[in-house]
Design an enzyme around this catalytic site. Structure first.
Site, PDB file in Angstrom:
ATOM      1  N   LYS A  71     -29.738 -20.484   2.253  1.00  0.00           N
ATOM      2  CA  LYS A  71     -29.274 -21.715   2.909  1.00  0.00           C
ATOM      3  C   LYS A  71     -28.039 -22.220   2.167  1.00  0.00           C
ATOM      4  CE  LYS A  71     -29.560 -25.945   2.530  1.00  0.00           C
ATOM      5  NZ  LYS A  71     -28.315 -26.627   2.976  1.00  0.00           N
ATOM      6  N   GLU A  95     -30.484 -24.888 -11.544  1.00  0.00           N
ATOM      7  CA  GLU A  95     -29.256 -25.091 -12.318  1.00  0.00           C
ATOM      8  C   GLU A  95     -28.612 -26.337 -11.751  1.00  0.00           C
ATOM      9  OE1 GLU A  95     -25.763 -25.623 -12.966  1.00  0.00           O
ATOM     10  OE2 GLU A  95     -25.113 -23.643 -12.277  1.00  0.00           O
ATOM     11  N   CYS A 152     -19.875 -26.482 -12.311  1.00  0.00           N
ATOM     12  CA  CYS A 152     -21.007 -27.091 -13.021  1.00  0.00           C
ATOM     13  C   CYS A 152     -20.772 -27.144 -14.523  1.00  0.00           C
ATOM     14  CB  CYS A 152     -22.288 -26.321 -12.711  1.00  0.00           C
ATOM     15  SG  CYS A 152     -22.799 -26.425 -10.984  1.00  0.00           S
ATOM     16  N   GLU A 167     -20.908 -37.570 -14.387  1.00  0.00           N
ATOM     17  CA  GLU A 167     -20.229 -36.312 -14.088  1.00  0.00           C
ATOM     18  C   GLU A 167     -19.222 -36.538 -12.964  1.00  0.00           C
ATOM     19  OE1 GLU A 167     -21.328 -31.655 -13.043  1.00  0.00           O
ATOM     20  OE2 GLU A 167     -22.650 -33.255 -12.353  1.00  0.00           O
TER      21      GLU A 167
END
Length: 470
Positions: A170, A243, A277, A374
């Site tokens: 997905k 993650e 990331c 972030e």
């Protein structure tokens, strides 16, 4: 480039039962293509197809799986130009970086194909032999983000295939096109049902998380979404590899050579326009070299050529979507309001597209949103320090821990400091480098489990002990 795409379920191209949706080109804000929207019933069909295919796929030999995976790598390579164009169109990165993403996908596929699944001998005595084997789990669901749409799909799918699992993918609704095309290519090689793809938003994601027919989920994305997946996955004790978000800190010691490290720091912070990331997101610099490094980073940032990644000479593309563009803008405005100094950039570019130039922010510290949150975009806060213990404490204060780094001319000293960082990977004189043979994962709220290498591959298996009495 194709302008319409299909789902692939049980080896067949099918339309979305829930209709279609537009995929927006972030460089132009125009519709790049029409994507199919899957229904929950189609997810059920995909899981059923993968379940049926698992009955035989799990028993294929290592040699056969390895051969088929190399054929997949060949197909990706043969279609590299098309895949790279799709990446630029739906994600926004410059063409050279999209080509590198496709090249990385080929290399990662070949690496996983050649991995050996170990058998550990626990005991082999006169009367007993005990062996530890690794068996596939069943149907693996891969849920991928929008920043590296092809590469992360490969990271999820290939170790699953190598270990004998079947897969339902997905992709992000922002960047579904590459995964849709990738799964088409994979299905030219593999038996029907081994790899399927559906699309959707929260409804499909929630249905995947709680689906009783799915044995494992591998997810790359935000911490809040990872928490929801973990909660829903409890229904059948799904295995998870998560993650999640990071806010990676780097510490630059006073002995570092500014001219030698500035380019590496810039690239690590602004890789994929900062939408990575494990990108460097907080830069702590010793007071002795603070001004010099800020100046050098500003020079590099101002030399970037911002624009549509399909155009020649572009080195810096747009933010991928309107929501992330808004977040980046808000964080910079908040930094300004708190007295930060904008050394370059700091304002969206005029015209169409989600273009925000590479931005260096000085005279900022912890407690400001741009440092504490972030940013996942093209902005780097540079924070001054004088005491290394203080810098370490500030670097470790975040509730996330994906990566971190220390930059110094003294590798031994840097290594000693890096070992005190609370993160899954600590780099010395580098950052954001991921390699197919080096396990990668986070701690704290950055998730759990690892990807890559033998350790990452084995997360797609369960251990079975064979206890033999001779």
């Amino acid at each position: 480039m194709l302008t319409s795409f299909s789902l692939t379920i049980n080896g067949e191209k099918v339309a979305g039962a829930a209709g279609n949706f537009d995929v927006i080109n972030p460089a132009t804000e125009t519709v790049a293509a029409i994507a199919p929207l899957a229904s929950v019933e189609q997810l059920d069909q995909a899981v059923a197809a993968a379940t049926d295919a698992f009955k035989t796929w799990q028993h294929t030999s290592d040699a056969e799986r390895q051969s088929l995976m190399h054929k997949i790598a060949d197909l990706i390579e043969a279609n590299a130009d098309e895949l790279a164009e799709i990446i630029v169109t739906e994600q926004g990165k410059p063409m050279f970086l999209a080509q590198a993403e496709v090249g990385g996908a080929v290399a990662w596929t070949r690496y996983n194909a050649d991995l050996e699944i170990p058998v550990k001998i626990i005991e082999d005595s006169e009367h007993k032999r005990i062996e530890a084997h690794h068996k596939p789990l069943g149907v693996v669901a891969s849920i991928t983000p929008w920043n590296w749409p092809l590469m992360i799909a490969i990271w999820h799918v290939m170790p699953a295939l190598r270990t004998g699992n079947t897969v339902v993918c997905k992709p992000s609704e922002y960047t579904p096109l590459n995964t849709l095309r990738l799964v088409e290519l994979i299905n030219e090689v593999l038996p029907v049902g081994v790899v399927n793809v559906v699309t959707g938003q929260a409804e499909i994601g929630g249905a995947i998380s709680s689906h009783p027919g799915i044995s494992k989920i591998v997810f790359t994305g935000s911490t809040p979404t990872g928490q929801r997946i973990m909660s829903s996955a409890a229904t059948n004790l799904k295995r998870l590899t998560l993650e999640l978000g990071g806010n990676d800190a780097a510490i630059v010691l006073p002995d570092a050579n500014v001219d030698a490290i500035a380019e590496g720091i810039f690239q690590a912070a602004f890789l994929n326009m900062g939408q990575t990331c494990a990108a460097l997101k907080r830069l702590y610099v010793h007071d002795d070299i603070y001004d010099a490094l800020c100046h050098k980073l500003t020079e590099i940032a101002q030399a970037q050529i911002v624009g549509n990644g399909l155009e020649s000479g572009i080195t810096f593309g747009p933010v991928q979507n309107a929501n992330q563009f808004r977040i980046v803008s808000e964080l910079v405005e908040d930094a300004k309001a708190n007295g930060a100094r904008i050394l370059c950039g700091g304002e969206p570019l005029e015209g169409n597209g989600y273009f925000y130039p590479p931005t260096i922010v000085a005279d900022i510290t912890d407690g400001v949103r741009l440092v504490d949150e972030e940013q996942f975009g093209p902005v780097l806060p540079v924070i001054r320090f004088t005491n290394i213990e203080d810098a370490l404490a500030r670097a470790n204060a975040a509730n996330v821990g994906l990566g971190g780094s220390v930059w110094s001319a003294n590798v031994e000293k840097a290594t000693q400091i890096a070992s005190q960082l609370e993160c899954g990977t600590a780099w010395i004189n580098g950052h954001a480098e991921v390699l197919p043979h080096a396990p990668f994962g986070g701690c704290k709220m950055s998730g759990f489990g690892v990807e890559f290498g033998e350790e990452g591959m084995l997360e797609y298996t369960s251990m079975q002990i064979i206890n033999i009495n001779k």
